[in-house]
Design a protein around this motif. Structure first.
Motif, PDB file in Angstrom:
ATOM      1  N   ALA A   1      15.021   3.470  34.901  1.00 35.77           N
ATOM      2  CA  ALA A   1      13.697   3.429  34.791  1.00 35.77           C
ATOM      3  C   ALA A   1      12.840   1.996  35.188  1.00 35.77           C
ATOM      4  N   MET A   2      13.699   1.127  34.781  1.00 35.73           N
ATOM      5  CA  MET A   2      13.063  -0.272  35.253  1.00 35.73           C
ATOM      6  C   MET A   2      13.202  -0.421  36.669  1.00 35.73           C
ATOM      7  N   PHE A   3      14.229   0.034  37.483  1.00 33.45           N
ATOM      8  CA  PHE A   3      14.405  -0.253  38.853  1.00 33.45           C
ATOM      9  C   PHE A   3      13.348   0.653  39.706  1.00 33.45           C
ATOM     10  N   SER A   4      13.421   1.831  39.299  1.00 35.38           N
ATOM     11  CA  SER A   4      12.399   2.657  40.024  1.00 35.38           C
ATOM     12  C   SER A   4      10.785   2.600  39.710  1.00 35.38           C
ATOM     13  N   SER A   5      10.425   2.152  38.327  1.00 35.53           N
ATOM     14  CA  SER A   5       9.165   2.029  38.107  1.00 35.53           C
ATOM     15  C   SER A   5       8.447   0.789  38.788  1.00 35.53           C
ATOM     16  N   GLN A   6       9.399  -0.245  39.318  1.00 36.83           N
ATOM     17  CA  GLN A   6       8.969  -1.503  40.246  1.00 36.83           C
ATOM     18  C   GLN A   6       8.800  -1.169  41.519  1.00 36.83           C
ATOM     19  N   PHE A   7       9.282  -0.090  42.068  1.00 43.29           N
ATOM     20  CA  PHE A   7       9.217   0.044  43.440  1.00 43.29           C
ATOM     21  C   PHE A   7       8.091   1.494  43.630  1.00 43.29           C
ATOM     22  N   VAL A   8       8.191   2.564  42.697  1.00 46.02           N
ATOM     23  CA  VAL A   8       7.411   3.860  42.874  1.00 46.02           C
ATOM     24  C   VAL A   8       6.143   3.511  42.471  1.00 46.02           C
ATOM     25  N   ALA A   9       5.898   2.648  41.406  1.00 47.09           N
ATOM     26  CA  ALA A   9       4.402   2.365  40.816  1.00 47.09           C
ATOM     27  C   ALA A   9       3.556   1.786  42.152  1.00 47.09           C
ATOM     28  N   PRO A  10       2.551   2.399  42.865  1.00 49.41           N
ATOM     29  CA  PRO A  10       1.735   1.700  43.684  1.00 49.41           C
ATOM     30  C   PRO A  10       0.863   0.510  43.146  1.00 49.41           C
ATOM     31  N   VAL A  11       0.437  -0.242  43.953  1.00 47.05           N
ATOM     32  CA  VAL A  11      -0.410  -1.298  43.698  1.00 47.05           C
ATOM     33  C   VAL A  11      -1.837  -0.964  44.327  1.00 47.05           C
ATOM     34  N   ASN A  12      -2.858  -1.967  43.727  1.00 49.58           N
ATOM     35  CA  ASN A  12      -4.049  -1.530  44.230  1.00 49.58           C
ATOM     36  C   ASN A  12      -4.315  -1.190  45.733  1.00 49.58           C
ATOM     37  N   LEU A  13      -3.699  -2.154  46.406  1.00 44.81           N
ATOM     38  CA  LEU A  13      -3.766  -2.234  47.903  1.00 44.81           C
ATOM     39  C   LEU A  13      -2.635  -1.742  48.679  1.00 44.81           C
ATOM     40  N   MET A  14      -1.946  -0.390  48.975  1.00 47.61           N
ATOM     41  CA  MET A  14      -0.620  -0.040  49.253  1.00 47.61           C
ATOM     42  C   MET A  14      -0.110  -0.446  50.541  1.00 47.61           C
ATOM     43  N   HIS A  15       1.095  -1.023  50.351  1.00 48.70           N
ATOM     44  CA  HIS A  15       1.646  -1.163  51.608  1.00 48.70           C
ATOM     45  C   HIS A  15       3.091  -0.316  51.650  1.00 48.70           C
ATOM     46  N   TYR A  16       3.274   0.558  52.687  1.00 42.77           N
ATOM     47  CA  TYR A  16       4.531   1.079  52.634  1.00 42.77           C
ATOM     48  C   TYR A  16       5.495   0.532  53.522  1.00 42.77           C
ATOM     49  N   ASP A  17       6.138  -0.289  53.247  1.00 45.01           N
ATOM     50  CA  ASP A  17       7.245  -1.133  53.977  1.00 45.01           C
ATOM     51  C   ASP A  17       8.684  -1.067  53.721  1.00 45.01           C
ATOM     52  N   ALA A  18       9.149  -0.148  54.238  1.00 43.85           N
ATOM     53  CA  ALA A  18      10.568   0.354  54.271  1.00 43.85           C
ATOM     54  C   ALA A  18      11.511  -0.991  53.882  1.00 43.85           C
ATOM     55  N   ALA A  19      11.587  -1.755  54.942  1.00 39.44           N
ATOM     56  CA  ALA A  19      12.021  -3.175  55.218  1.00 39.44           C
ATOM     57  C   ALA A  19      12.089  -3.959  53.700  1.00 39.44           C
ATOM     58  N   GLY A  20      10.732  -4.074  53.459  1.00 40.40           N
ATOM     59  CA  GLY A  20      10.537  -4.999  52.311  1.00 40.40           C
ATOM     60  C   GLY A  20      10.967  -4.188  51.054  1.00 40.40           C
ATOM     61  N   VAL A  21      10.709  -3.104  50.911  1.00 44.59           N
ATOM     62  CA  VAL A  21      11.464  -2.295  49.772  1.00 44.59           C
ATOM     63  C   VAL A  21      12.968  -2.757  49.421  1.00 44.59           C
ATOM     64  N   ALA A  22      13.427  -2.298  50.888  1.00 38.21           N
ATOM     65  CA  ALA A  22      14.954  -2.520  50.757  1.00 38.21           C
ATOM     66  C   ALA A  22      15.396  -3.809  50.569  1.00 38.21           C
ATOM     67  N   ASN A  23      14.994  -5.087  50.928  1.00 46.55           N
ATOM     68  CA  ASN A  23      15.157  -6.217  50.692  1.00 46.55           C
ATOM     69  C   ASN A  23      14.918  -6.468  49.245  1.00 46.55           C
ATOM     70  N   GLY A  24      13.954  -6.052  48.656  1.00 43.11           N
ATOM     71  CA  GLY A  24      13.576  -6.138  47.241  1.00 43.11           C
ATOM     72  C   GLY A  24      14.700  -5.645  46.541  1.00 43.11           C
ATOM     73  N   MET A  25      15.108  -4.314  46.678  1.00 42.66           N
ATOM     74  CA  MET A  25      16.190  -3.624  46.071  1.00 42.66           C
ATOM     75  C   MET A  25      17.435  -4.458  46.152  1.00 42.66           C
ATOM     76  N   LEU A  26      17.739  -4.923  47.261  1.00 42.10           N
ATOM     77  CA  LEU A  26      19.231  -5.669  47.533  1.00 42.10           C
ATOM     78  C   LEU A  26      18.829  -7.045  46.513  1.00 42.10           C
ATOM     79  N   ALA A  27      17.835  -7.546  46.657  1.00 39.26           N
ATOM     80  CA  ALA A  27      17.773  -8.793  45.592  1.00 39.26           C
ATOM     81  C   ALA A  27      17.919  -8.416  44.237  1.00 39.26           C
ATOM     82  N   GLN A  28      17.302  -7.278  43.706  1.00 40.13           N
ATOM     83  CA  GLN A  28      17.603  -7.080  42.177  1.00 40.13           C
ATOM     84  C   GLN A  28      18.883  -6.790  42.056  1.00 40.13           C
ATOM     85  N   MET A  29      19.374  -5.917  42.999  1.00 40.54           N
ATOM     86  CA  MET A  29      20.843  -5.550  42.501  1.00 40.54           C
ATOM     87  C   MET A  29      21.827  -6.856  42.702  1.00 40.54           C
TER      88      MET A  29
END
Length: 716
Positions: free
Chosen positions: A493-521
């Protein structure tokens, strides 16, 4: 033969029973999932409407606050909000002190996080959550502001606003939408405890439990006492909870500990007595009366038990007096008999008080409770210090890696390491906790990527966003309802809610998401490594720390200030020993190993010894100057020396002092000037000395020769 008649209501009753069973199990879980998901999406929608920078923070807050009962949610929500405000304030102060000095700021953050984590480890309840949050919130605000100190105030206000929104939404939804009141759970716990204790005492009196089973039951009761206090604290936040109820619950816990300790002392005395000792036959009528009174699972007539026991106790004393004149009886057997009768009467009195408090609690009767003492958890100082040092080193280590590797995403790793080092510091199995959360992260990674880039990306409007994200969040919430997999669900829940929940100005950046996931893990992996490497033996419930703390508490029973009738000191001592045993139980799991059971046995013996010492000090405080007083003061000094340095020599010195004191007291009893009141006190002192004497023999090293068995007269 005529076929059996089937009443028309039978199928309906069967269906109703099945539905009730389903509602109590899977139904409760589904309601929890639905309620928590509703709170999460409502917080997200409101964050969008309010134009908050990071709507996902409000959503994540609702997942963190997703707990089974409304009282637990309200309690955690209050302390989360408090910790967030304190953490944001600390970040502002640190940035103001060291605005352009990153290394010094990180050291300051490490000190702050270490202090907060130590505070969390010390308290071990929801208050500790405030400490944890105050520590890592400061880190979450200050670290991103290193390159832009002027934006720290806006970041702190935004963080407090987003968390506050999540807190408010979660509190309202869990308190209004199919709420599950914690107060009712506490009432059921009280009833179960009361009936279970009566059954336990009856089984012990009827000799249906082995010593090992008895010790493990005492260990489980120590955990139950802590759990009831935790439940009381959660129920306190519910609207129907009255302040008087809190007082009665404190009194219930206190009376339970007192009755349990007296019963253990009585049981140990009879267990130590030789099989050929006349004590067993002497106290058999008393035991039969106690067991008969305990046969009623509701214990309806326990309040009259002391009066009912008076006549059999007098008869037992008369029989003991006759036995003392008979040839061949040892002094030890006579003293065992006197002590057993005294303890049986004490237990009847404590049981009656416990029953009165229980009936007052369950039947909502008015009951005069004189200043009940609250149960207070406290952790051994070595573990508290190690938790703080470990969290501070974790932050410094992660900060060093961040500077050395110059990977921007490592700032997120630093924060995650700090978060999980702080959160797991209060856990008896921190590596297992972190491993479960990491497993949740790993499971959530592909599911989050699929949800984000296959479903959410196609969602047009908030309803479609809810439909796209709901399956992933529902799976995480469902796992949170399973105690064995709750950590995995929380991680998902903690992990997915940070990446699935969109922001006001949405950007779909796969590389950025992957980097963020790796950093958290990476941050969670680093936290796991730190718990494995840095002071791994100094964790909650460690046997060595608990054992040392038990001896310190017994020593404190000898030297801490004694006020009035000693009730406060007795409660504090009982509280501390039970709390240490509950920590031991939490770390040992459902099947404690032999080494843990040895510490439990040692702790129970010290509990017996400490209570006898406090009783002795109470009597000593009311005694007049003379040989008896001098002898008892010598006993206390020798006992304190033994508890400070428990070796064979100090044990023998304490035993010798007890024997000398016994001779002096018996001389006082034989004095013609001894009035009945003084004689009764001296008999009580003899019973306490005997309890201390047998406890010392239990604690003696194998090389120590028991003084009484070596031919010396058993005068205590």
């Amino acid at each position: 033969m005529a076929p059996p008649t089937v009443t028309p209501t039978a199928p309906a009753a069967w269906v109703a029973a099945q539905l009730r069973g389903w509602a109590a199990t899977d139904g409760e879980r589904l309601i929890f999932v639905g309620r928590s998901a509703f709170a999460a999406f409502l917080a997200l929608w409101m964050a969008f409407r309010l134009g908050l920078d990071s709507p996902g923070t409000a959503m994540t807050t609702t997942f963190i606050l997703a707990l089974p009962s409304s009282g637990m949610v309200l309690e955690k929500a209050f302390y989360r909000l408090l910790g967030t405000v304190v953490g944001c304030s600390a970040a502002l102060v640190l940035i103001a002190l060291f605005p352009q000095q990153a290394p010094v700021l990180l050291v300051g953050l490490a000190v702050w996080v270490g202090l907060c984590t130590a505070g969390a480890a010390m308290h071990r309840n929801q208050q500790s959550y405030s400490f944890v949050l105050a520590g890592y919130t400061a880190c979450m605000i200050a670290v991103p502001a290193l390159d832009n100190p002027s934006g720290v105030f806006a970041a702190a206000v935004t963080r407090a606003t987003e968390v506050g929104l999540g807190v408010i939404v979660a509190a309202i939804v869990h308190d209004v939408l199919f709420p599950r009141a914690h107060g009712r759970q506490v009432q059921r716990t009280v009833q179960t405890r009361y009936e279970g204790f009566l059954a336990f005492c009856r089984q012990v009196l009827e000799q249906r439990l082995s010593p090992e089973q008895t010790e493990l039951t005492h260990l489980r009761y120590a955990a139950d006492i802590a759990a009831l206090e935790s439940g009381r604290a959660a129920a306190f936040f519910e609207t129907g909870h009255a302040r008087s109820h809190t007082r009665r619950l404190h009194a219930f816990n206190g009376a339970f500990m007192t009755a349990l300790t007296t019963f253990y002392t009585l049981h140990r005395l009879l267990h130590r007595a030789n099989a050929t000792s006349p004590v067993h036959a002497l106290v058999a009528p008393l035991h039969a009366l106690l067991a008969g009174a305990l046969a009623d699972p509701r214990g309806g007539n326990l309040e009259e038990l002391p009066a009912a026991l008076a006549q059999p106790a007098a008869a037992a004393r008369a029989a003991l007096a006759a036995l003392a004149q008979a040839p061949g009886q040892t002094r030890a057997a006579i003293i065992d008999g006197e002590t057993a009768i005294e303890l049986a009467e004490r237990f009847a009195g404590h049981l009656a008080a416990f029953a009165a408090i229980y009936h007052g609690l369950t039947q909502q009767k008015r009951l005069q409770v004189s200043e009940p003492q609250a149960y207070t958890p406290k952790t051994p100082p070595g573990i508290v210090l190690a938790s703080g040092v470990r969290a501070a080193l974790a932050l410094l280590g992660a900060a060093t890696l961040w500077y050395w590797l110059a990977w921007g995403q490592l700032a997120m790793s630093l924060v995650m390491t700090t978060v999980f080092c702080a959160l797991a510091s209060s856990s008896p199995r921190p590596t297992a906790m972190v491993k479960q959360v990491l497993t949740g992260f790993l499971i959530a990674t592909p599911l989050t990527l699929a949800t984000e880039f296959l479903l959410v990306i196609r969602a047009s409007g908030f309803p479609m966003l809810v439909l796209a994200a709901l399956p992933l969040f529902a799976l995480a919430l469902w796992l949170m309802t399973d105690p064995k997999r709750a950590g995995i669900g929380i991680g998902m829940a903690m992990f997915s809610s940070q990446f699935v929940a969109p922001v006001n100005l949405m950007h779909y950046d796969a590389a950025g998401v992957a980097n963020g996931m790796l950093a958290q893990m990476a941050g969670v992996v680093l936290a796991y490594a730190i718990f494995t490497v840095v002071l791994p033996e100094h964790t909650m419930g460690n046997r060595d720390h608990v054992r040392a703390a038990l001896w310190r508490e017994a020593l404190n029973a000898c030297r801490q200030r004694l006020a009035g009738d000693g009730r406060k000191l007795r409660h504090r001592f009982d509280n501390r020993v039970r709390d240490l045993l509950s920590q031991l139980n939490a770390a040992a799991g459902p099947t404690p190993p032999v080494a843990t059971r040895a510490v439990v046995r040692e702790g129970l013996t010290l509990l017996e010894l400490g209570h006898a010492v406090i009783e002795l000090r109470t009597l000593l405080a009311a005694s007049r100057d003379g040989a008896v007083r001098d002898a008892l003061q010598t006993v206390l000094r020798r006992l304190a020396a033994y508890l400070r340095a428990p070796v064979t020599g100090t044990n023998a010195d304490a035993v010798a002092a007890l024997l000398d004191a016994g001779i002096v007291i018996r001389a006082g009893l034989a004095d013609p000037a001894c009035d009945p009141v003084r004689a009764e006190r001296l008999h009580t002192v003899l019973a306490d000395l005997h309890a201390i004497y047998t406890s010392l023999l239990d604690q003696a090293a194998p090389t120590t020769e028991p003084v009484a068995s070596s031919g010396a007269p058993h005068a205590a």
